[in-house]
Design a protein around this motif. Structure first.
Motif, PDB file in Angstrom:
ATOM      1  N   CYS A 104      26.430  43.904  75.446  1.00 51.89           N
ATOM      2  CA  CYS A 104      26.592  44.346  76.833  1.00 51.89           C
ATOM      3  C   CYS A 104      27.913  45.086  77.029  1.00 51.89           C
ATOM      4  CB  CYS A 104      26.513  43.146  77.771  1.00 51.89           C
ATOM      5  SG  CYS A 104      24.873  42.393  77.867  1.00 51.89           S
ATOM      6  N   LEU A 105      28.990  44.569  76.443  1.00 46.93           N
ATOM      7  CA  LEU A 105      30.296  45.206  76.598  1.00 46.93           C
ATOM      8  C   LEU A 105      30.318  46.613  76.015  1.00 46.93           C
ATOM      9  CD1 LEU A 105      32.736  42.232  75.810  1.00 46.93           C
ATOM     10  CD2 LEU A 105      32.458  43.421  77.994  1.00 46.93           C
ATOM     11  N   GLN A 106      29.575  46.834  74.918  1.00 47.42           N
ATOM     12  CA  GLN A 106      29.518  48.157  74.302  1.00 47.42           C
ATOM     13  C   GLN A 106      28.425  49.032  74.902  1.00 47.42           C
ATOM     14  OE1 GLN A 106      31.568  49.639  72.208  1.00 47.42           O
ATOM     15  NE2 GLN A 106      32.897  47.839  72.080  1.00 47.42           N
ATOM     16  N   GLY A 107      27.716  48.501  75.878  1.00 44.00           N
ATOM     17  CA  GLY A 107      26.688  49.288  76.542  1.00 44.00           C
ATOM     18  C   GLY A 107      25.469  49.580  75.690  1.00 44.00           C
ATOM     19  N   LEU A 108      25.205  48.745  74.708  1.00 45.65           N
ATOM     20  CA  LEU A 108      24.089  49.030  73.798  1.00 45.65           C
ATOM     21  C   LEU A 108      22.728  48.789  74.434  1.00 45.65           C
ATOM     22  CD1 LEU A 108      25.306  47.695  70.330  1.00 45.65           C
ATOM     23  CD2 LEU A 108      25.328  50.026  71.222  1.00 45.65           C
ATOM     24  N   LEU A 109      22.704  48.110  75.565  1.00 43.09           N
ATOM     25  CA  LEU A 109      21.428  47.870  76.231  1.00 43.09           C
ATOM     26  C   LEU A 109      21.037  49.017  77.163  1.00 43.09           C
ATOM     27  CD1 LEU A 109      21.796  44.082  77.123  1.00 43.09           C
ATOM     28  CD2 LEU A 109      20.849  45.134  75.075  1.00 43.09           C
ATOM     29  N   THR A 110      22.014  49.891  77.464  1.00 49.61           N
ATOM     30  CA  THR A 110      21.733  50.984  78.395  1.00 49.61           C
ATOM     31  C   THR A 110      22.013  52.360  77.805  1.00 49.61           C
ATOM     32  OG1 THR A 110      23.980  50.772  79.316  1.00 49.61           O
ATOM     33  CG2 THR A 110      22.216  49.542  80.404  1.00 49.61           C
ATOM     34  N   THR A 111      22.696  52.437  76.669  1.00 52.40           N
ATOM     35  CA  THR A 111      23.065  53.729  76.095  1.00 52.40           C
ATOM     36  C   THR A 111      21.843  54.499  75.622  1.00 52.40           C
ATOM     37  OG1 THR A 111      24.406  54.830  74.411  1.00 52.40           O
ATOM     38  CG2 THR A 111      23.391  52.735  73.795  1.00 52.40           C
TER      39      THR A 111
END
Length: 306
Positions: free
Chosen positions: A108-115
């Motif tokens: 979530c912190l690296q935005g891997l769910l939305t990138t």
């Protein structure tokens, strides 16, 4: 706890009924919702099936019809998984407390769910693994430079991994690096220096033990050979030192496997590429009795050689 990510944990196992229970319990103790556990039994001949069915009736147990090695077993688990993200756990290791929560938070912190950039795999450290940074998207050069130390836990993005046609190498020992090199070269691998598993050393047979490497020397030799076939040109042009190490590795294991003709073939290549004392000593060893070669290898490993 309510989770944002659905995980399937795949544990491949073979004749380790006394160890796989620990791995399963470490996953169950996560207290994580949206969790599936799959054990892929690679045609064990011990009581693995009975132990799992009696003690863990709610997990998915899949038995391979024949023993094919850990790679096909892991890929079977990935194909059979119901969730998007698949954690690959060895049967003799265990997830640390809140490991899956740490994976979710990091994603979530690296935005891997939305990138919009999709990766086939991400990874986290075993207790023996490390990279220089807390987080980095690894390239193949990071592996070639030796910046990736020890072992890492792969978390597979299931549909992307399958759609790209990736599979574990069909070798029975230590071929995972070729898969990670391919993925790192094409996509990069987001990697965290966060330890989520404990590596145990209580398995009766360790792949890295000198005795196991001698008994399975032909397989280790073929692994070095396959690595050179797939990555030799790139290693030679960019990382000649590692290329040379692979040549000597193939020669050493063929010597241990009593295939001296093949060993000398790689020693000739190594000598022509870079005439060194190591290559010369291995050439002399190729004319010595096998017992001496084996004893010297064990002594070398005990003194810290790799």
């Amino acid at each position: 706890m309510q989770s944002q990510v659905s995980f399937s944990v795949v544990i491949s196992t073979y004749n380790r009924a006394h160890l796989v229970s620990r791995a399963i319990k470490s996953v169950l103790s996560q207290g994580y919702s949206n969790l599936e556990i799959i054990v892929v039994d690679d045609a064990s001949s011990d009581d693995t099936a009975e132990i799992i069915r009696e003690n863990f009736p709610k997990i998915r147990y899949i038995r391979q019809e024949s023993n094919q090695g850990p790679g096909p077993a892991r890929d079977r688990g990935i194909r059979e998984a119901s969730n998007q993200w698949v954690v690959i756990l060895d049967d003799d290791d265990e997830l640390l407390p809140k490991a899956l929560l740490k994976v979710e938070e990091s994603m979530c912190l690296q935005g891997l769910l939305t990138t919009s950039r999709i990766f086939p795999v991400i990874q986290f450290a075993h207790s023996n693994g490390s990279i220089p940074d807390q987080f980095k998207i690894l390239t193949i050069e990071d592996y070639f430079r030796g910046d990736v130390l020890g072992d890492f836990v792969p978390v597979i993005n299931r549909m992307h991994y399958i759609s790209c046609g990736f599979t574990y190498p069909r070798v029975r020992i230590g071929g995972e690096h070729m898969l990670w090199w391919k993925i790192a070269k094409q996509y990069g691998i987001p990697t965290w220096n966060i330890v989520i598993t404990k590596v145990h050393e209580d398995a009766p047979i360790r792949l890295t033990s000198p005795q196991n490497q001698i008994s399975r020397a032909a397989e280790y030799a073929r692994l070095q050979e396959t690595t050179l076939e797939e990555f030799g040109v790139e290693l030679l042009s960019k990382y000649p030192k590692l290329y040379y190490v692979k040549l000597l590795g193939a020669a050493t294991y063929y010597l241990l496997a009593r295939e001296k003709t093949k060993a000398r073939k790689y020693l000739k290549k190594a000598w022509q590429f870079r005439p060194t004392t190591n290559a010369g000593l291995l050439w002399l060893l190729s004319y010595m009795p096998e017992l001496i070669v084996h004893k010297l290898f064990v002594l070398y490993r005990r003194k810290g050689g790799v």
